[in-house]
Scaffold this active site. Structure first.
Site, PDB file in Angstrom:
ATOM      1  N   ARG A  28       0.817  -1.347  -0.023  1.00  0.00           N
ATOM      2  CA  ARG A  28       0.045   0.001   0.087  1.00  0.00           C
ATOM      3  C   ARG A  28       0.940   1.306  -0.136  1.00  0.00           C
ATOM      4  O   ARG A  28       0.316   2.338  -0.358  1.00  0.00           O
ATOM      5  CB  ARG A  28      -0.701  -0.115   1.420  1.00  0.00           C
ATOM      6  CG  ARG A  28      -1.911  -1.121   1.129  1.00  0.00           C
ATOM      7  CD  ARG A  28      -2.782  -1.279   2.556  1.00  0.00           C
ATOM      8  NE  ARG A  28      -3.501   0.022   2.907  1.00  0.00           N
ATOM      9  CZ  ARG A  28      -4.819   0.089   2.755  1.00  0.00           C
ATOM     10  NH1 ARG A  28      -5.284  -1.089   2.184  1.00  0.00           N
ATOM     11  NH2 ARG A  28      -5.605   1.037   3.040  1.00  0.00           N
ATOM     12  N   TRP A  77       2.050   6.461   6.004  1.00  0.00           N
ATOM     13  CA  TRP A  77       2.380   7.153   4.911  1.00  0.00           C
ATOM     14  C   TRP A  77       2.152   8.376   5.084  1.00  0.00           C
ATOM     15  O   TRP A  77       0.946   8.867   5.560  1.00  0.00           O
ATOM     16  CB  TRP A  77       1.552   6.497   3.578  1.00  0.00           C
ATOM     17  CG  TRP A  77       2.028   6.925   2.331  1.00  0.00           C
ATOM     18  CD1 TRP A  77       2.839   6.758   1.520  1.00  0.00           C
ATOM     19  CD2 TRP A  77       1.303   8.318   1.887  1.00  0.00           C
ATOM     20  NE1 TRP A  77       2.689   7.623   0.364  1.00  0.00           N
ATOM     21  CE2 TRP A  77       1.768   8.389   0.381  1.00  0.00           C
ATOM     22  CE3 TRP A  77       0.374   9.258   1.874  1.00  0.00           C
ATOM     23  CZ2 TRP A  77       1.515   9.384  -0.496  1.00  0.00           C
ATOM     24  CZ3 TRP A  77      -0.028  10.340   0.995  1.00  0.00           C
ATOM     25  CH2 TRP A  77       0.537  10.409  -0.219  1.00  0.00           C
ATOM     26  N   ASN A 103      -5.907   5.277  10.175  1.00  0.00           N
ATOM     27  CA  ASN A 103      -5.636   5.851   9.025  1.00  0.00           C
ATOM     28  C   ASN A 103      -6.698   6.648   8.494  1.00  0.00           C
ATOM     29  O   ASN A 103      -7.609   6.832   9.089  1.00  0.00           O
ATOM     30  CB  ASN A 103      -6.051   4.475   8.015  1.00  0.00           C
ATOM     31  CG  ASN A 103      -5.101   3.407   8.090  1.00  0.00           C
ATOM     32  OD1 ASN A 103      -3.859   3.629   8.425  1.00  0.00           O
ATOM     33  ND2 ASN A 103      -5.279   2.312   7.382  1.00  0.00           N
ATOM     34  N   GLY A 104      -6.020   7.515   7.606  1.00  0.00           N
ATOM     35  CA  GLY A 104      -6.918   8.859   7.166  1.00  0.00           C
ATOM     36  C   GLY A 104      -6.556  10.252   7.998  1.00  0.00           C
ATOM     37  O   GLY A 104      -5.344  10.344   7.920  1.00  0.00           O
ATOM     38  N   GLU A 494       5.367   6.481 -13.152  1.00  0.00           N
ATOM     39  CA  GLU A 494       5.116   5.997 -11.816  1.00  0.00           C
ATOM     40  C   GLU A 494       6.219   5.174 -11.411  1.00  0.00           C
ATOM     41  O   GLU A 494       6.500   5.253 -10.066  1.00  0.00           O
ATOM     42  CB  GLU A 494       3.542   5.736 -11.527  1.00  0.00           C
ATOM     43  CG  GLU A 494       3.030   4.456 -12.161  1.00  0.00           C
ATOM     44  CD  GLU A 494       1.791   4.141 -11.757  1.00  0.00           C
ATOM     45  OE1 GLU A 494       1.312   4.510 -10.768  1.00  0.00           O
ATOM     46  OE2 GLU A 494       1.166   3.506 -12.741  1.00  0.00           O
ATOM     47  N   HIS A 510       1.195  22.605 -30.978  1.00  0.00           N
ATOM     48  CA  HIS A 510       0.602  23.910 -30.219  1.00  0.00           C
ATOM     49  C   HIS A 510       1.561  24.348 -29.149  1.00  0.00           C
ATOM     50  O   HIS A 510       0.988  25.093 -28.491  1.00  0.00           O
ATOM     51  CB  HIS A 510      -0.760  23.558 -29.918  1.00  0.00           C
ATOM     52  CG  HIS A 510      -1.933  23.459 -31.237  1.00  0.00           C
ATOM     53  ND1 HIS A 510      -1.843  24.570 -31.929  1.00  0.00           N
ATOM     54  CD2 HIS A 510      -2.212  22.528 -31.839  1.00  0.00           C
ATOM     55  CE1 HIS A 510      -2.703  24.105 -32.895  1.00  0.00           C
ATOM     56  NE2 HIS A 510      -2.748  22.713 -32.791  1.00  0.00           N
ATOM     57  N   LYS A 609      -1.157   2.388  -2.879  1.00  0.00           N
ATOM     58  CA  LYS A 609      -1.933   1.493  -3.601  1.00  0.00           C
ATOM     59  C   LYS A 609      -3.432   2.271  -3.714  1.00  0.00           C
ATOM     60  O   LYS A 609      -3.960   2.255  -4.509  1.00  0.00           O
ATOM     61  CB  LYS A 609      -1.961   0.137  -3.030  1.00  0.00           C
ATOM     62  CG  LYS A 609      -2.671  -0.796  -4.151  1.00  0.00           C
ATOM     63  CD  LYS A 609      -2.263  -0.812  -5.575  1.00  0.00           C
ATOM     64  CE  LYS A 609      -3.191  -1.748  -6.242  1.00  0.00           C
ATOM     65  NZ  LYS A 609      -2.852  -1.508  -7.541  1.00  0.00           N
TER      66      LYS A 609
HETATM   67  C1  AGP Z   1      -2.011   3.714 -11.376  1.00  0.00           C
HETATM   68  O1  AGP Z   1      -1.126   2.669 -11.488  1.00  0.00           O
HETATM   69  C2  AGP Z   1      -2.243   4.140  -9.937  1.00  0.00           C
HETATM   70  N1  AGP Z   1      -2.307   2.847  -9.095  1.00  0.00           N
HETATM   71  C3  AGP Z   1      -3.217   4.903  -9.525  1.00  0.00           C
HETATM   72  O2  AGP Z   1      -3.492   5.988 -10.565  1.00  0.00           O
HETATM   73  C4  AGP Z   1      -4.826   4.542  -9.531  1.00  0.00           C
HETATM   74  O3  AGP Z   1      -5.244   4.055 -10.784  1.00  0.00           O
HETATM   75  C5  AGP Z   1      -5.683   5.614  -8.762  1.00  0.00           C
HETATM   76  O4  AGP Z   1      -5.226   5.856  -7.663  1.00  0.00           O
HETATM   77  C6  AGP Z   1      -6.956   5.150  -8.602  1.00  0.00           C
HETATM   78  O5  AGP Z   1      -6.995   3.861  -7.791  1.00  0.00           O
HETATM   79  P1  AGP Z   1      -8.574   3.185  -7.633  1.00  0.00           P
HETATM   80  O6  AGP Z   1      -8.829   2.728  -8.896  1.00  0.00           O
HETATM   81  O7  AGP Z   1      -8.334   2.336  -6.650  1.00  0.00           O
HETATM   82  O8  AGP Z   1      -9.425   4.251  -7.273  1.00  0.00           O
END
Ligand code: AGP
Length: 614
Positions: A28, A77, A103-104, A494, A510, A609
């Site tokens: 994550r 995180w 979390n949050g 990424e 452009h 994640k």
């Molecule tokens: C893409 O590789 C990323 N993991 C990210 O852009 C992801 O698609 C985005 O955070 C949305 O996540 P979700 O589909 O769980 O809502």
């Protein structure tokens, strides 16, 4: 984002379970970690570490140095305050009365901190979590109430999102939890109970789980979980059995989860198709509750999502508009929610999300619901918040996706959206039965075609290694190919940390073409036959300014080799399905670039994640 694990049992040591659970949540994304374990009635022993989990493991001798059967753990995180040992969870009151992980984001934490400071509390970290923990302690002592009442009072007072797991000194062997807008599940076995922010953390111990709802609390004792609502009344809940096995969340012989998940795409696509395409080649969306009458009544579509899921929306816009001839808007969730959007009361808002927990996507869903508009979630994680709150859910069948960079969930989402578009087109009279069956028959060939593309990985590896020192890369394409470029570019940046941008091919001149200089890599995507020559012209413009060209195009366009330096051919298919095939070489390119640079493919820096904060 952050991960939570908690465990209580009668006689099993908690620390090794917590560490193993946290390991399963590493995907994550995190920058520090910590655990707290209580041995019977003793005060908790707290160990925190900045950096990777293995530092915490070393500090605790793999958990053996901290005896006790009840504990909580966390991977952080950073949001409030830098990644450091001091800011790592668990956070604790000075007298060790309350200790917790969270979390949050607590949005009003500054105001609450001030209130607590006025009441004699001192703070050692910069985190909102320390404030939350001390607020629980404040209410617990001020009103001389039990843990559930103290938590309920805290929940009423805080704004923001939280999954909170707390231990109280007076309640040995028990863990208390509270949840709002941040996922939390509880697991039970005969003699132990578990709490976690995500299933993989506890799957090796139990498959029997409870999903905790918003604004609920729970008390975990060995082998027993009791849920409460905000009034403190007991809530009865049924358990759910997790169907997928622990191996689906293992690497299975691949070096990285991302590569394993790239290889799982044929299955993810096939399973998603099989969930709603009948043996006769028709579509049945009854599992999502989308009856023929409902579909016929829908006048417009708004797709809202983040990141790769937004790219799926961008690709689907072309497919829907072309097949259904219906207005489609695609919105980035973080913009949509604050823009006071105007929604068609007869429209459908589609939220696409792998995790079903992305904070902005969830908020967009609620915004649409509050406006009385019908909502549909395209979700991969069963029981997630978006799945539970949307009016309709279409589950993608990708299985657990661990690598931060999405691959198989993206592909399954594309298939889900294509299926929706075909059914809309059919029911609205733009596609007859024969046409629909022809399309679903072609769709069924996609898994084999994806397999074939994955087999081409060695050539792509060679190409990626050659460009591992690239500084900037551009992806260009028109129409649906532009949407594919968006995903190819994100995959590259990424995980390989190479700056890349996706441009609608005709837009390059452009302004951005001024960045093209000798040797710069420009990748063209040309799967749409009617736009092929136009994009070739744009590639030639780049080439005459020194650009190095690579392309992805369909078998048959062999003349492309006169223009570009490197090409990958993709099997021919219905042009509406092109993204499913063309994205494969782009995923592989991103992957091999990251490998060539020796980067942490599955856990790229700064990323998480599941983005459960705004
Ligand atoms: C893409 O590789 C990323 N993991 C990210 O852009 C992801 O698609 C985005 O955070 C949305 O996540 P979700 O589909 O769980 O809502």
């Amino acid at each position: 984002m952050c991960g939570i694990v908690g465990f209580t049992s009668r006689n099993i040591q908690a620390a090794p379970v917590l560490l193993q659970g946290l390991q399963r949540l590493e995907y994550r994304g995190y920058d520090s970690a910590g655990i707290a374990v209580r041995n019977g009635e003793e005060d908790p022993v707290v160990v925190r570490a900045k950096g990777r989990l293995k530092i915490l493991e070393e500090k605790t001798n793999s958990g053996l140095a901290i005896p006790g059967c009840c504990g909580i753990g966390h991977t952080r995180w950073a949001t409030h305050g830098e990644p450091s040992e001091r800011n790592a969870h668990p956070h604790i009151t000075e007298d060790m009365n309350v200790i917790g992980v969270h979390n949050g984001i607590i949005e009003n934490y500054t105001e609450l901190k001030e209130k607590l400071e006025n009441n004699g509390y001192r703070f050692y970290s910069e985190t909102d979590t320390e404030v939350a923990v001390k607020l629980v302690d404040y209410y617990y002592k001020k009103y001389k109430v039990g843990p559930i009442d103290a938590l309920a009072k805290t929940m009423v007072r805080v704004r923001g999102s939280y999954a909170l797991a707390v231990m109280f000194r007076d309640y040995p062997g028990q863990i208390y939890t509270a949840r709002k807008d941040s996922p939390m599940i509880m697991g039970v076995s005969d003699d132990a109970s578990y709490v976690a922010s995500d299933v993989p953390a506890i799957l090796q111990y139990t498959r029997t789980v409870y999903y905790m709802d918003n604004l609920e609390m729970a008390c975990l004792e060995p082998g027993k979980v009791t849920f409460y609502d905000l009034n403190g009344d007991v809530v009865n809940k049924d358990t759910t059995t997790i169907e997928w096995d622990a191996e689906s969340a293992e690497k299975g012989g691949f070096e990285h989860f991302m590569m394993k998940e790239i290889h799982e795409q044929p299955k993810a696509i096939r399973d998603t198709m099989n969930s709603c395409i009948t043996p006769e080649g028709l579509i049945d969306l009854s599992a999502a509750g989308l009856t023929d009458d409902i579909i016929r009544s829908i006048k417009s579509i708004t797709i809202v999502a983040c990141g790769s899921a937004w790219h799926v929306g961008m690709a689907s816009q072309y497919v829907f508009e072309d097949l259904v001839r219906m207005p489609v808007r695609v919105e980035v969730a973080s913009e949509f929610r604050y823009r006071n959007p105007i929604l068609d009361p007869e429209g459908l808002v589609i939220i696409i999300s792998q995790s079903g927990e992305t904070a902005d996507s969830l908020a967009a869903l609620r915004e649409a619901k509050a406006m009385g508009v019908r909502t549909l979630g395209i979700v991969n994680v069963v029981g997630s918040s978006i799945a539970r709150e949307a009016d309709h859910v279409f589950y993608t069948m990708a299985g657990p996706e661990i690598a931060v960079a999405t691959t198989k969930a993206y592909s399954a989402q594309l298939i889900a959206m294509d299926i929706l578009a075909m059914q809309f087109a059919y029911l609205k009279g733009n596609l007859d039965e024969k046409g629909l069956i022809a399309m679903t028959t072609e769709m069924r060939t996609l898994p084999d075609k994806v397999d074939h593309l994955i087999e081409d990985e060695e050539r792509i590896q060679w190409f990626a290694t050659k460009f591992s020192n690239a500084r900037d890369v551009f992806f260009i394409g028109r129409g649906l190919d532009y949407a594919i470029c968006l995903e190819g570019s994100l995959k590259m940046k990424e995980i390989s940390y190479i700056h890349s941008e996706a441009y609608a091919a005709g837009e390059l001149k452009h302004g951005t073409i001024s960045l093209v200089e000798d040797g710069i890599l420009v990748i063209g995507v040309l799967t749409q036959n009617d736009l092929y020559e136009k994009t070739v012209s744009n590639l030639v413009e780049v080439k005459s300014r020194g650009g190095y060209l690579a392309s992805i195009t369909n078998y048959g366009h062999y003349e492309i080799e006169d223009t570009v330096n490197f090409n990958v051919y993709v099997p021919r298919t219905d042009p509406h399905f092109a993204a499913t095939l063309a994205v494969i070489p782009l995923q592989l390119m991103g992957y091999y670039l990251a490998v060539a640079k020796g980067l942490d493919v599955d856990k790229p820096r700064n990323l998480a994640k599941s983005v459960t904060v705004e």
